[in-house]
Design a protein around this motif. Structure first.
Motif, PDB file in Angstrom:
ATOM      1  N   GLN A  65       0.801  -1.038   0.066  1.00 55.78           N
ATOM      2  CA  GLN A  65       0.064   0.018   0.041  1.00 55.78           C
ATOM      3  C   GLN A  65       0.882   1.313  -0.109  1.00 55.78           C
ATOM      4  OE1 GLN A  65      -3.313   1.067  -0.900  1.00 55.78           O
ATOM      5  NE2 GLN A  65      -3.957  -0.546   0.169  1.00 55.78           N
ATOM      6  N   TYR A  66       2.060   1.137   0.329  1.00 50.82           N
ATOM      7  CA  TYR A  66       2.919   2.508   0.813  1.00 50.82           C
ATOM      8  C   TYR A  66       3.479   2.924  -0.722  1.00 50.82           C
ATOM      9  CZ  TYR A  66       5.843   5.363   3.270  1.00 50.82           C
ATOM     10  OH  TYR A  66       6.496   6.809   3.998  1.00 50.82           O
ATOM     11  N   HIS A  67       4.455   2.076  -1.519  1.00 49.61           N
ATOM     12  CA  HIS A  67       4.889   2.540  -2.524  1.00 49.61           C
ATOM     13  C   HIS A  67       4.733   1.459  -3.845  1.00 49.61           C
ATOM     14  CE1 HIS A  67       7.472   3.870   0.786  1.00 49.61           C
ATOM     15  NE2 HIS A  67       7.570   4.895  -0.090  1.00 49.61           N
ATOM     16  N   ALA A  68       3.665   0.701  -3.499  1.00 55.14           N
ATOM     17  CA  ALA A  68       3.057  -0.103  -4.496  1.00 55.14           C
ATOM     18  C   ALA A  68       3.951  -1.107  -5.310  1.00 55.14           C
ATOM     19  CB  ALA A  68       2.196   0.599  -5.710  1.00 55.14           C
ATOM     20  N   ALA A  99       8.722   3.553  -8.608  1.00 53.83           N
ATOM     21  CA  ALA A  99       9.585   4.375  -8.683  1.00 53.83           C
ATOM     22  C   ALA A  99      10.359   4.253  -9.907  1.00 53.83           C
ATOM     23  CB  ALA A  99      10.058   4.754  -7.403  1.00 53.83           C
ATOM     24  N   GLY A 130       8.239   8.566  -3.531  1.00 52.36           N
ATOM     25  CA  GLY A 130       7.608   7.479  -4.038  1.00 52.36           C
ATOM     26  C   GLY A 130       6.380   7.073  -3.682  1.00 52.36           C
ATOM     27  N   HIS A 131       5.707   7.653  -2.549  1.00 50.71           N
ATOM     28  CA  HIS A 131       4.514   7.319  -2.144  1.00 50.71           C
ATOM     29  C   HIS A 131       3.559   8.116  -2.822  1.00 50.71           C
ATOM     30  CE1 HIS A 131       4.982  10.392   0.525  1.00 50.71           C
ATOM     31  NE2 HIS A 131       3.532  10.269   1.224  1.00 50.71           N
ATOM     32  N   TYR A 136       0.509   7.106  -4.961  1.00 52.45           N
ATOM     33  CA  TYR A 136      -0.271   5.972  -4.428  1.00 52.45           C
ATOM     34  C   TYR A 136      -1.139   6.408  -3.175  1.00 52.45           C
ATOM     35  CZ  TYR A 136       1.965   3.188  -7.830  1.00 52.45           C
ATOM     36  OH  TYR A 136       2.348   2.774  -9.065  1.00 52.45           O
ATOM     37  N   VAL A 137      -0.407   6.828  -1.933  1.00 50.72           N
ATOM     38  CA  VAL A 137      -1.002   6.965  -0.751  1.00 50.72           C
ATOM     39  C   VAL A 137      -1.893   8.450  -0.961  1.00 50.72           C
ATOM     40  CG1 VAL A 137      -0.544   7.773   1.561  1.00 50.72           C
ATOM     41  CG2 VAL A 137       0.858   6.042   0.451  1.00 50.72           C
ATOM     42  N   PHE A 155      -8.096   3.576   2.466  1.00 50.93           N
ATOM     43  CA  PHE A 155      -7.201   2.794   1.081  1.00 50.93           C
ATOM     44  C   PHE A 155      -8.232   2.581   0.111  1.00 50.93           C
ATOM     45  CE2 PHE A 155      -4.047   1.921   4.496  1.00 50.93           C
ATOM     46  CZ  PHE A 155      -3.256   3.050   3.999  1.00 50.93           C
TER      47      PHE A 155
END
Ligand code: FES
Ligand SMILES: [Fe+2]
Lengths: 201, 233, 283
Positions: free
Chosen positions: A68-71, A86, C109-110, C113-114, B206
């Motif tokens: 969930q954080y950086h996929a 990334a 990097g988040h 997404y987040v 989420f």
């Protein structure tokens, strides 16, 4: 009740619909349990190797689990990292992988073992039946096992999953669908007694 | 319609969420209750003497209760009566029963979350115990529902406002120190909801990607087949 | 006790949260504090045994130092700039160490997404290379970060944003966002992470937005929305303390900032709220 060495049921097969990541614990080890689109069941340490986020807040997409954080994505089976958004054009280093635990699916339950200092142990052969609702109890596994034995419930085989300190889950396989509700209520009564004996005032 | 809103509060989120699902446009007015305390200012108290959020200004009235706002939106804008089954006495009563449980979750899980995140005074251990009791009950209901092919709190093919009302507090429970690990059927239900089309999020919730049509839930027989297969490995 | 954090100033509250005549309880580095604001507005802090704690009020925040301050309270030069809307985000307690919160604030990097749909979006998730330097007095300076943001200005218009980041004190982080094509300043933000204990922190944010196009309530609302998106991530990180030893979590090139931040904490000798040895990582 069947005591098993090393191996414990940590989920029911029916707990794992596609896309879902089931969250549990065994002997203090946090676990993420999920089924790939192809049907393969995975029991992983519930921690992404990147920045430690619980996998169980992530999602399963096809045959991969996405953090969930950086996929970052991790492959079913091996736990190897397959994609880092990334750096989308680079192949992730082979050292990046989820910590995986052995899995056996039997009797409608998902079994694993996390302790290394055991002799091999085995998953017991279980009679066919209907997997009961897992019942978490805020009491240590040994206490719950003793109470289950004393209660002499019939019509099902029970297993106690030790979660963490002072917590366990009763799992069971009932002989038939018809007895599910009755057994569930019996376990709930048992839980009320066990937790009341230990109630915080 | 104008919603007096705050990004931190699950009760406000519930109203935004349902309006999104219904495709109803709301104008939003942020009330800075933390740390601005605007909900305690005269201007806001004139609208809602209770000093609580959200308030839904329908043009005819100010609805000062989030559950009332859900009832209003569903009754007024959902012509299929899917979200609020007004013509079915049994289901309607079941919806009301769960709305009452949502209210209890608000005063237990909701209070625990405000305690833990912004220091609201409450008996935290007691609030958590109350929330766990409600979650245990909900878990049992949803687990047996799943077995019978029911995906939602109230029996039927479609979710109702009861699902929305419980969801907003359940999904933020861990911010109040109330773990959802003991409630696997509840966890799956939150995912089914989040996969609905036009499902709005709030900070702390989420998203769930839509499942491909080709990748629907494994049927019971497929589960057993998969189980038999991996047991032989 | 960790001398670096013990002898530093930390934000322990904001003045908006404390009306005149009120008291309020918090904790710093495991020490319970009672903050009192007298009717005349003056602020005092005591420990539970009544021992007074060094305190100051600055930039709308209440500051405390449990030991002997090695440096003055950090400077916020943006507050001296004319026509700047300054907003305090509102203190939010988080069940994670302060170090985890700071690292998240610095993390590129988040964003896609987040903060999807706000500060980033798929498929533009690649993190282009950027520069990381050590500040003359120690600390981390990051420049040259370029990010596409779909809703950076609360108007749902996608823009290319340039970020710079700075960490000058162990638990304070700063960033500046500019519009890449014009160089126009969008926001400056500070995160002051209050180490309540090793596993808990309070996030105090200060936002500075040029002009008066946005109301304070809107800026605060946006900030709270964004922070609430990060909160469950932070609270689901294991361990709660920030691992700063080598080979404890797996960084990639995009994590250059985090690598530099962890290394700096290790060099300073910070021990509180961090894990220094791989063996210390709880299962
Ligand atoms: S922590 Fe899992 S991808 Fe970064
Ligand atoms: Fe973030």
């Amino acid at each position: 009740m069947i005591a098993s060495i090393g191996w414990h049921p940590v989920a029911a097969s029916s707990d794992l619909p596609t896309g879902h990541v089931y969250q549990t614990q065994l002997e203090g080890q946090a676990l993420a349990v999920w089924r790939s689109a192809e049907g393969e069941v995975n029991v992983w340490e519930d921690r992404c190797p990147h920045r430690g986020v619980r996998f169980s807040i992530g999602v399963a997409v096809g045959n991969e689990l996405q953090c969930q954080y950086h996929a970052w994505r991790f492959a079913s089976g091996s736990g190897a990292c397959t994609h880092i958004p990334a750096h989308p054009t680079q192949k992730p280093a082979a050292v990046i992988r989820a910590t995986i635990f052995p899995v056996i699916e039997r009797g409608g339950l998902v079994w694993t073992r996390v302790a290394e200092d055991h002799s091999e142990g085995t998953v017991p052969l279980v009679r066919d039946g209907v997997v009961m609702r897992a019942l978490p109890v805020n009491r240590p596994a040994a206490t719950v096992e003793a109470a289950l034995l004393a209660a002499e419930l019939t019509g099902a085989t029970f297993f106690v999953q030790p979660l963490a300190e002072g917590q366990s889950v009763i799992r069971g396989i009932a002989r038939d669908e018809a007895s599910l509700r009755t057994l569930d209520s019996a376990l709930e009564r048992l839980r009320r007694q066990l937790e009341a004996d230990h109630a915080v005032i | 319609m104008l919603l007096y809103d705050n990004a931190m509060l699950p009760e406000c989120y519930a109203v935004r969420l349902l309006s999104g699902l219904l495709g109803v446009e709301l104008d939003l007015k942020t009330v800075d209750c933390y740390p601005g305390r605007q909900h305690r200012e005269e201007a806001f108290l004139a609208i809602n003497p209770l000093g609580t959020l959200p308030v839904l200004d329908t043009g005819d009235a100010f609805l000062r209760d989030w559950l009332a706002a859900l009832v209003y939106l569903a009754a007024r804008y959902d012509s299929s009566a899917r979200w609020l089954p007004t013509a079915d006495a049994g289901r309607l009563a079941a919806v009301q029963e769960w709305l009452s449980i949502a209210r209890l979750l608000q005063s237990s899980a909701g209070a625990a979350r405000l305690h833990d995140s912004i220091g609201m005074a409450t008996d935290i251990e007691r609030r958590r115990r109350e929330a766990h009791d409600l979650l245990r009950m909900t878990e049992k209901h949803l687990w047996f529902g799943e077995r019978g092919g029911d995906d939602w709190l109230v029996a039927g093919a479609e979710p109702t406002i009861a699902d929305i009302a419980l969801f907003v507090h359940v999904i933020l429970s861990e911010e109040g120190g109330i773990a959802r690990m003991p409630y696997p059927a509840v966890r799956r239900w939150t995912e089914r909801l989040r996969r609905l089309p036009n499902f709005a999020l709030m900070g702390g919730v989420f998203p769930m990607p839509a499942l491909d049509a080709s990748r629907t839930l494994l049927s019971e027989t497929e589960c057993q087949a998969a189980s038999a297969q991996s047991a032989t490995h | 006790m960790d001398p670096i954090l013990w002898n530093d100033w930390h934000v322990v509250g904001d003045t908006a949260a404390l009306l005149h005549g009120e008291t309020f309880a918090t904790a710093l580095l495991g020490v319970a504090l009672q903050i009192a604001r007298a009717e005349d507005g003056s602020v005092g802090i005591v420990q539970s045994d009544g021992v007074p704690v060094l305190c100051d009020v600055r930039y709308g925040f209440i500051w405390a130092c449990l030991g002997t301050p090695m440096q003055p309270i950090i400077d916020v030069p943006e507050l001296a700039v004319e026509d700047m809307t300054a907003v305090i985000g509102g203190a939010v307690s988080v069940h994670a160490s302060a170090g985890r919160a700071i690292e998240n604030f610095l993390d590129l990097g988040h964003l896609g997404y987040v903060h999807a749909g706000y500060l980033g979006a798929e498929p533009e998730t690649a993190v282009a290379s950027y520069n990381v330097e050590t500040l003359p007095g120690g600390g981390v300076l990051v420049t040259g970060c370029e990010v596409f943001q779909p809703n950076a200005l609360m108007d749902n218009q996608g823009v290319m944003i340039g970020y710079s980041y700075k960490v000058e004190r162990p638990l304070t982080a700063w960033f500046q966002k500019i519009l890449l094509d014009s160089g126009t300043l969008v926001t400056t933000a500070y995160l002051f992470a209050q180490p309540v204990d090793e596993d808990h922190c309070v996030a105090h944010t200060l936002l500075l937005v040029p002009g008066s196009a946005y109301s304070a309530a809107d800026i605060r609302g946006y900030q709270q929305l964004i922070f609430l998106q990060d909160k469950p991530i932070l609270e689901n990180q294991n361990p709660k303390r920030l691992p700063i030893g080598p080979r404890m979590e797996i960084p990639i090139l995009a994590d250059k900032t985090s690598i530099a931040y962890r290394r700096w904490l290790a060099q300073l000798g910070v021990t509180y709220g961090v894990v220094r040895e791989a063996a210390g990582v709880p299962a």
